[in-house]
Design a protein around this motif. Structure first.
Motif, PDB file in Angstrom:
ATOM      1  N   ASP A  19       0.766  -1.155   0.040  1.00  0.00           N
ATOM      2  CA  ASP A  19       0.004  -0.077   0.024  1.00  0.00           C
ATOM      3  C   ASP A  19       0.809   1.398   0.066  1.00  0.00           C
ATOM      4  OD1 ASP A  19      -2.854   0.689   0.031  1.00  0.00           O
ATOM      5  OD2 ASP A  19      -2.363   1.782   1.788  1.00  0.00           O
ATOM      6  N   LYS A  20       1.983   1.213   0.551  1.00  0.00           N
ATOM      7  CA  LYS A  20       3.005   2.364   0.563  1.00  0.00           C
ATOM      8  C   LYS A  20       3.294   2.857  -0.801  1.00  0.00           C
ATOM      9  CE  LYS A  20       7.290   3.910   2.901  1.00  0.00           C
ATOM     10  NZ  LYS A  20       8.298   3.515   3.720  1.00  0.00           N
ATOM     11  N   ILE A  21       3.507   1.736  -1.654  1.00  0.00           N
ATOM     12  CA  ILE A  21       3.857   2.085  -3.186  1.00  0.00           C
ATOM     13  C   ILE A  21       2.719   2.384  -3.814  1.00  0.00           C
ATOM     14  CG2 ILE A  21       4.465   0.679  -5.149  1.00  0.00           C
ATOM     15  CD1 ILE A  21       6.344  -0.724  -3.657  1.00  0.00           C
ATOM     16  N   ARG A  22       1.379   2.065  -3.575  1.00  0.00           N
ATOM     17  CA  ARG A  22       0.312   2.361  -4.031  1.00  0.00           C
ATOM     18  C   ARG A  22      -0.085   4.050  -3.895  1.00  0.00           C
ATOM     19  NH1 ARG A  22      -4.760   3.790  -3.191  1.00  0.00           N
ATOM     20  NH2 ARG A  22      -4.506   3.125  -1.119  1.00  0.00           N
ATOM     21  N   LYS A  23      -0.126   4.286  -2.774  1.00  0.00           N
ATOM     22  CA  LYS A  23      -0.086   5.718  -2.273  1.00  0.00           C
ATOM     23  C   LYS A  23       0.656   6.574  -2.915  1.00  0.00           C
ATOM     24  CE  LYS A  23      -2.289   4.506   1.986  1.00  0.00           C
ATOM     25  NZ  LYS A  23      -2.276   4.631   3.765  1.00  0.00           N
ATOM     26  N   GLN A  24       2.054   6.325  -3.042  1.00  0.00           N
ATOM     27  CA  GLN A  24       2.994   7.127  -3.713  1.00  0.00           C
ATOM     28  C   GLN A  24       2.849   7.425  -5.293  1.00  0.00           C
ATOM     29  OE1 GLN A  24       5.238   8.927  -1.709  1.00  0.00           O
ATOM     30  NE2 GLN A  24       5.698   9.964  -3.600  1.00  0.00           N
ATOM     31  N   ALA A  25       2.442   6.253  -5.751  1.00  0.00           N
ATOM     32  CA  ALA A  25       2.296   6.364  -7.211  1.00  0.00           C
ATOM     33  C   ALA A  25       1.007   6.907  -7.602  1.00  0.00           C
ATOM     34  CB  ALA A  25       1.975   4.917  -7.739  1.00  0.00           C
ATOM     35  N   GLN A  26       0.139   6.826  -6.520  1.00  0.00           N
ATOM     36  CA  GLN A  26      -1.275   7.852  -6.930  1.00  0.00           C
ATOM     37  C   GLN A  26      -0.804   9.168  -7.108  1.00  0.00           C
ATOM     38  OE1 GLN A  26      -5.233   5.579  -5.647  1.00  0.00           O
ATOM     39  NE2 GLN A  26      -4.329   6.856  -4.333  1.00  0.00           N
ATOM     40  N   LYS A  27       0.049   9.624  -5.802  1.00  0.00           N
ATOM     41  CA  LYS A  27       0.403  10.969  -5.831  1.00  0.00           C
ATOM     42  C   LYS A  27       1.444  11.303  -6.866  1.00  0.00           C
ATOM     43  CE  LYS A  27       3.229  13.674  -2.337  1.00  0.00           C
ATOM     44  NZ  LYS A  27       3.907  13.852  -1.229  1.00  0.00           N
ATOM     45  N   ASP A  28       2.386  10.796  -7.237  1.00  0.00           N
ATOM     46  CA  ASP A  28       3.406  11.046  -8.398  1.00  0.00           C
ATOM     47  C   ASP A  28       2.636  11.194  -9.624  1.00  0.00           C
ATOM     48  OD1 ASP A  28       5.044  11.272  -6.364  1.00  0.00           O
ATOM     49  OD2 ASP A  28       6.085   9.440  -6.775  1.00  0.00           O
ATOM     50  N   LEU A  29       1.689  10.307 -10.030  1.00  0.00           N
ATOM     51  CA  LEU A  29       1.081  10.046 -11.193  1.00  0.00           C
ATOM     52  C   LEU A  29      -0.294  10.626 -11.248  1.00  0.00           C
ATOM     53  CD1 LEU A  29       1.914   6.254 -11.897  1.00  0.00           C
ATOM     54  CD2 LEU A  29       3.273   8.389 -12.923  1.00  0.00           C
ATOM     55  N   ASN A  30      -0.762  11.206  -9.950  1.00  0.00           N
ATOM     56  CA  ASN A  30      -2.269  11.836 -10.209  1.00  0.00           C
ATOM     57  C   ASN A  30      -3.101  10.923 -10.861  1.00  0.00           C
ATOM     58  OD1 ASN A  30      -4.156  13.735  -9.738  1.00  0.00           O
ATOM     59  ND2 ASN A  30      -3.916  14.724 -11.776  1.00  0.00           N
ATOM     60  N   ILE A  31      -3.085   9.462 -10.637  1.00  0.00           N
ATOM     61  CA  ILE A  31      -3.950   8.519 -11.201  1.00  0.00           C
ATOM     62  C   ILE A  31      -4.554   7.669  -9.961  1.00  0.00           C
ATOM     63  CG2 ILE A  31      -4.087   6.383 -12.662  1.00  0.00           C
ATOM     64  CD1 ILE A  31      -1.838   7.637 -14.350  1.00  0.00           C
ATOM     65  N   ASP A  32      -5.758   7.542 -10.089  1.00  0.00           N
ATOM     66  CA  ASP A  32      -6.258   6.224  -8.896  1.00  0.00           C
ATOM     67  C   ASP A  32      -5.644   4.909  -9.274  1.00  0.00           C
ATOM     68  OD1 ASP A  32      -7.688   8.364  -7.697  1.00  0.00           O
ATOM     69  OD2 ASP A  32      -9.576   8.166  -8.562  1.00  0.00           O
ATOM     70  N   ILE A  33      -5.092   4.261  -8.173  1.00  0.00           N
ATOM     71  CA  ILE A  33      -4.821   3.197  -8.431  1.00  0.00           C
ATOM     72  C   ILE A  33      -5.417   2.201  -7.331  1.00  0.00           C
ATOM     73  CG2 ILE A  33      -2.826   1.425  -8.289  1.00  0.00           C
ATOM     74  CD1 ILE A  33      -1.113   4.068  -8.989  1.00  0.00           C
ATOM     75  N   GLU A  34      -5.963   1.021  -7.888  1.00  0.00           N
ATOM     76  CA  GLU A  34      -6.553  -0.444  -7.301  1.00  0.00           C
ATOM     77  C   GLU A  34      -5.789  -1.291  -7.185  1.00  0.00           C
ATOM     78  OE1 GLU A  34     -10.434  -2.900  -7.180  1.00  0.00           O
ATOM     79  OE2 GLU A  34     -10.392  -1.309  -8.702  1.00  0.00           O
ATOM     80  N   PHE A  35      -5.136  -1.815  -6.181  1.00  0.00           N
ATOM     81  CA  PHE A  35      -4.441  -3.117  -5.937  1.00  0.00           C
ATOM     82  C   PHE A  35      -5.375  -4.433  -5.761  1.00  0.00           C
ATOM     83  CE2 PHE A  35       0.101  -1.513  -4.485  1.00  0.00           C
ATOM     84  CZ  PHE A  35       0.311  -1.051  -5.866  1.00  0.00           C
ATOM     85  N   ILE A  36      -5.452  -5.138  -6.538  1.00  0.00           N
ATOM     86  CA  ILE A  36      -6.187  -6.276  -6.354  1.00  0.00           C
ATOM     87  C   ILE A  36      -5.363  -7.473  -5.959  1.00  0.00           C
ATOM     88  CG2 ILE A  36      -7.784  -8.063  -7.837  1.00  0.00           C
ATOM     89  CD1 ILE A  36      -8.024  -5.795  -9.756  1.00  0.00           C
ATOM     90  N   VAL A  37      -5.305  -7.683  -4.723  1.00  0.00           N
ATOM     91  CA  VAL A  37      -4.479  -8.585  -4.144  1.00  0.00           C
ATOM     92  C   VAL A  37      -5.184  -9.823  -4.069  1.00  0.00           C
ATOM     93  CG1 VAL A  37      -2.958  -9.258  -1.974  1.00  0.00           C
ATOM     94  CG2 VAL A  37      -3.250  -6.831  -2.747  1.00  0.00           C
ATOM     95  N   ARG A  38      -4.351 -10.943  -4.607  1.00  0.00           N
ATOM     96  CA  ARG A  38      -4.834 -12.199  -4.594  1.00  0.00           C
ATOM     97  C   ARG A  38      -3.672 -13.286  -4.347  1.00  0.00           C
ATOM     98  NH1 ARG A  38      -8.557  -9.628  -4.450  1.00  0.00           N
ATOM     99  NH2 ARG A  38     -10.695  -9.687  -5.625  1.00  0.00           N
ATOM    100  N   SER A  39      -4.034 -14.459  -4.003  1.00  0.00           N
ATOM    101  CA  SER A  39      -3.055 -15.621  -4.024  1.00  0.00           C
ATOM    102  C   SER A  39      -2.477 -15.773  -5.243  1.00  0.00           C
ATOM    103  CB  SER A  39      -3.690 -16.944  -3.458  1.00  0.00           C
ATOM    104  OG  SER A  39      -4.636 -17.405  -4.293  1.00  0.00           O
ATOM    105  N   VAL A  40      -1.203 -16.582  -5.276  1.00  0.00           N
ATOM    106  CA  VAL A  40      -0.608 -16.828  -6.457  1.00  0.00           C
ATOM    107  C   VAL A  40      -1.527 -17.397  -7.362  1.00  0.00           C
ATOM    108  CG1 VAL A  40       1.291 -18.096  -7.478  1.00  0.00           C
ATOM    109  CG2 VAL A  40       1.631 -16.834  -5.262  1.00  0.00           C
ATOM    110  N   GLN A  41      -2.274 -18.378  -7.082  1.00  0.00           N
ATOM    111  CA  GLN A  41      -3.177 -19.143  -7.754  1.00  0.00           C
ATOM    112  C   GLN A  41      -4.200 -18.501  -8.124  1.00  0.00           C
ATOM    113  OE1 GLN A  41      -2.045 -20.388  -4.869  1.00  0.00           O
ATOM    114  NE2 GLN A  41      -0.717 -21.973  -5.293  1.00  0.00           N
TER     115      GLN A  41
END
Length: 393
Positions: A19-41
């Motif tokens: 989430d730390k990466i997601r928040k910084q990317a949103q700030k730097d790129l001015n783009i809303d970013i959704e992380f869809i976190v799932r298991s490997v499979q």
């Protein structure tokens, strides 16, 4: 409320969807970013079957063997990657040093470039299947204080996971693809069988491997086959397992080094992996433009510094150096003693002063690869047999 911005949907696992990466990317790129976190499979299944549900697939190169044939991802144009020339030789050639032999398994260069006939290969072209980013080598962790004296006198080895002295105190990961490779290396090291290529077992070899592991399981060798980060760390903290295969973020995020566990540098070599970003075939127009912004942002240096603090490397190593202190760079990349206490990604103390990273420098660690993560030719059969082994876990 809707922001009016583009929303990029990134599908992957907790390994890099931080989430730390997601928040910084949103700030730097001015783009809303959704992380869809799932298991490997689950992430793999969604990537193959539902390309309309994500824009970017954040995973490992061996997973390209599933999504590319399914035509779920589109080629990435190298001319739109600003720092392509700064990406080092490992993902481009499979080696850190030109003199190195290629390790067995699905090394990234073999499925990096899009060939003229639409297949993937190592011959350079103007298009790639995945932007190579995070990579590392994995092994196992063990509690030094609880290691039996007869093992303590030996060189670190994968065979320790199967050693009679560790009966009832060993654990393997549950993932069929990676768990099988770990087990095959351990079985070879133990002299219980000889698998010529642990990354691609034949049907009879899979049967033999499962038979050996079932026998060990029934004898009480394993306490569990762990499925996720939480289960893995619970095993260690409770001291139910003294030794287990492990991933770097589990080890470092949970301060396992401070708790008395050591990440092994096995004499047989590591199991290696390389991850990156692929693009859904459904991403077009302005959405695709924003996808490329996100891909280039990952090469900006700052994201690489975050993952460095949990034990990973980034493919454009020179850029990340600008975002690490000299002490951090020396510890994480050069394999030198920590000149002061170093913080992790949670900004809490992680590496005590005087610590030295197991395995040495970047070149030493990434040159000591036994096998790369892989998708075996008999993957479906392997998964069925592996489920029989771990069905009660």
């Amino acid at each position: 409320m809707p922001t009016g911005k583009t929303t990029l949907r990134v599908l992957g696992t907790s390994v890099t969807l931080i989430d730390k990466i997601r928040k910084q990317a949103q700030k730097d790129l001015n783009i809303d970013i959704e992380f869809i976190v799932r298991s490997v499979q689950d992430a793999q299944r969604i990537a193959v079957m539902q390309p309309e549900s994500y824009d970017i697939y954040d995973q490992w190169f061996h997973n390209v063997d599933f999504v590319w044939p399914a035509q779920s991802i589109q080629p990435i144009d190298i001319d739109r990657i600003d720092q392509w020339d700064l990406i080092n030789s490992l993902p481009k050639t499979g080696r850190v040093l030109p003199s190195q032999p290629l390790a067995q398994g699905s090394e990234p260069s073999g499925r990096l470039y899009v060939q003229h006939d639409g297949s993937l290969g190592s011959t350079p072209s103007k298009q790639i299947s995945m932007l190579p980013l995070a990579h590392n080598v994995d092994s196992f962790a063990y509690n030094e204080a609880l290691l039996p004296p007869e093992l303590r006198e030996q060189e670190e080895s994968w065979q320790w996971l199967l050693a009679p002295q560790m009966k009832g105190k060993a654990a393997f990961q549950n993932d069929a693809a990676m768990g099988t490779i770990d087990a095959a290396i351990a079985i070879n090291a133990s002299g219980l069988a000889e698998f010529k290529d642990p990354s691609n077992l034949a049907l009879a070899e899979i049967d033999l491997l499962i038979h050996i592991l079932k026998t060990k399981r029934d004898e009480g060798q394993f306490v569990e086959f762990w499925k996720d980060h939480d289960q893995s760390i619970t095993l260690l903290k409770s001291k139910r397992s003294y030794i287990q295969s492990i991933w770097a973020p589990i080890y470092y995020r949970n301060h396992c080094n401070i708790a008395g566990y050591k990440m092994a540098c096995p004499k047989e070599g590591y199991r290696a992996w390389c991850g990156g970003l692929s693009v859904s075939k459904c991403a077009t127009g302005h959405k695709l433009d924003d996808v490329y912004k996100y891909l280039n942002w990952w090469l900006s240096g700052w994201p690489g510094s975050v993952i460095a603090r949990q034990g990973y490397y980034i493919s454009n190593t020179d850029s990340v150096k600008n975002y690490l202190s000299e002490e951090e760079w020396q510890f994480w990349y050069e394999g030198k003693s920590a000149l002061k206490d170093l913080n992790g990604i949670d900004d809490q103390p992680l590496i005590p002063k005087g610590s030295i990273r197991s395995g040495g420098s970047y070149e030493q660690r990434m040159s000591n690869i036994a096998v790369w993560n892989s998708v075996m030719d008999e993957h479906n059969y392997l998964v069925r047999k592996w489920r029989e082994l771990t069905k009660n876990e």
